[in-house]
Design an enzyme around this catalytic site. Structure first.
Site, PDB file in Angstrom:
ATOM      1  NE  ARG A   1      -3.704   2.176   2.607  1.00  0.00           N
ATOM      2  CZ  ARG A   1      -3.428   3.362   3.159  1.00  0.00           C
ATOM      3  NH1 ARG A   1      -2.236   3.587   3.684  1.00  0.00           N
ATOM      4  NH2 ARG A   1      -4.340   4.321   3.186  1.00  0.00           N
TER       5      ARG A   1
ATOM      6  CB  SER B   1     -12.074  -1.312   1.914  1.00  0.00           C
ATOM      7  OG  SER B   1     -10.679  -1.485   1.890  1.00  0.00           O
TER       8      SER B   1
ATOM      9  CE  LYS C   1      -6.235   1.777   5.378  1.00  0.00           C
ATOM     10  NZ  LYS C   1      -7.407   1.055   4.862  1.00  0.00           N
TER      11      LYS C   1
END
Length: 215
Positions: free
Chosen positions: A43, A116, A145
């Site tokens: 990511r 997600s 995040k």
């Protein structure tokens, strides 16, 4: 891309990019895999992440090579083109990313597709679009995040199971080893971790601590 996928591979799902650690990224990944990580997702997002396409491809190819040494699936976050170019085992998309149905067309039927899902409705849509698993969270407060939504807790997974969502579910968001058992009891197949491993002084020990709670 070729994806061979089982629920067990979601047991300890490590997610990270170069922006998540101050140490050598590949050293962190290797140590985490040595500690027992069962799946890895690259990511690469945020201000400190690698930006050029050429560098990102190099990063993905090398990460895939490390994962293959441990026979662990390598997943790319969000970037379907990078997933295809690097020969990743699969792709993970969020609700603000490429639509899951479009992602499936790009990566093909044999690759792993993760989505997600914050709500039961989003999880149901992911199933319909051909997702192999859904990532649900945040379970707890998280700082990995910047755009994290409000905490839903393990009870959201229980609600999804009760509504008929039967594909594999992996929990994410602020998870520490002591949370693991409650999450699995809620109906999850595994846990996904970013900072608790990536920011640890010993990613190997951090991963092993999580694994010890999964037995």
């Amino acid at each position: 891309m070729t994806g061979s996928f089982s629920r067990e591979q979601l047991s300890l799902y490590f997610i990270a990019g170069t922006q998540d650690t101050s140490r050598d990224f590949f050293q962190v990944l290797t140590e985490a895999l040595e500690g027992g990580v069962t799946m890895f997702q690259l990511r690469e997002k945020g201000e400190k992440s690698v930006q050029s396409e050429e560098e990102r491809l190099h990063l993905a190819l090398k990460a895939k090579e490390v994962c293959s040494r441990f026979k662990v699936p390598f997943i790319v976050n969000d970037d379907a083109e990078l997933a295809v170019k690097s020969g990743a085992d699969g792709l993970h998309v969020g609700q603000e990313d490429l639509r899951a149905s479009e992602a499936r067309k790009i990566i093909g039927s044999s690759a792993v597709l993760g989505v997600s899902a914050y709500t039961i409705e989003e999880a149901a849509e992911a199933v319909e679009a051909g997702a192999d698993y859904v990532g649900v969270g945040p379970m707890y407060a998280t700082f990995s995040k910047q755009d994290a939504k409000a905490v839903v807790g393990p009870e959201r997974i229980t609600q999804m199971r009760e509504s008929g969502i039967n594909i594999p579910i992996v929990a994410i968001g602020g998870i520490q080893p002591e949370h693991t058992k409650a999450i699995l009891q809620s109906g999850a197949d595994g846990i996904s971790v970013i900072s608790a491993i990536a920011s640890s002084q010993s990613p190997r020990k951090a991963a092993a601590d999580f694994r010890s709670q999964l037995i």
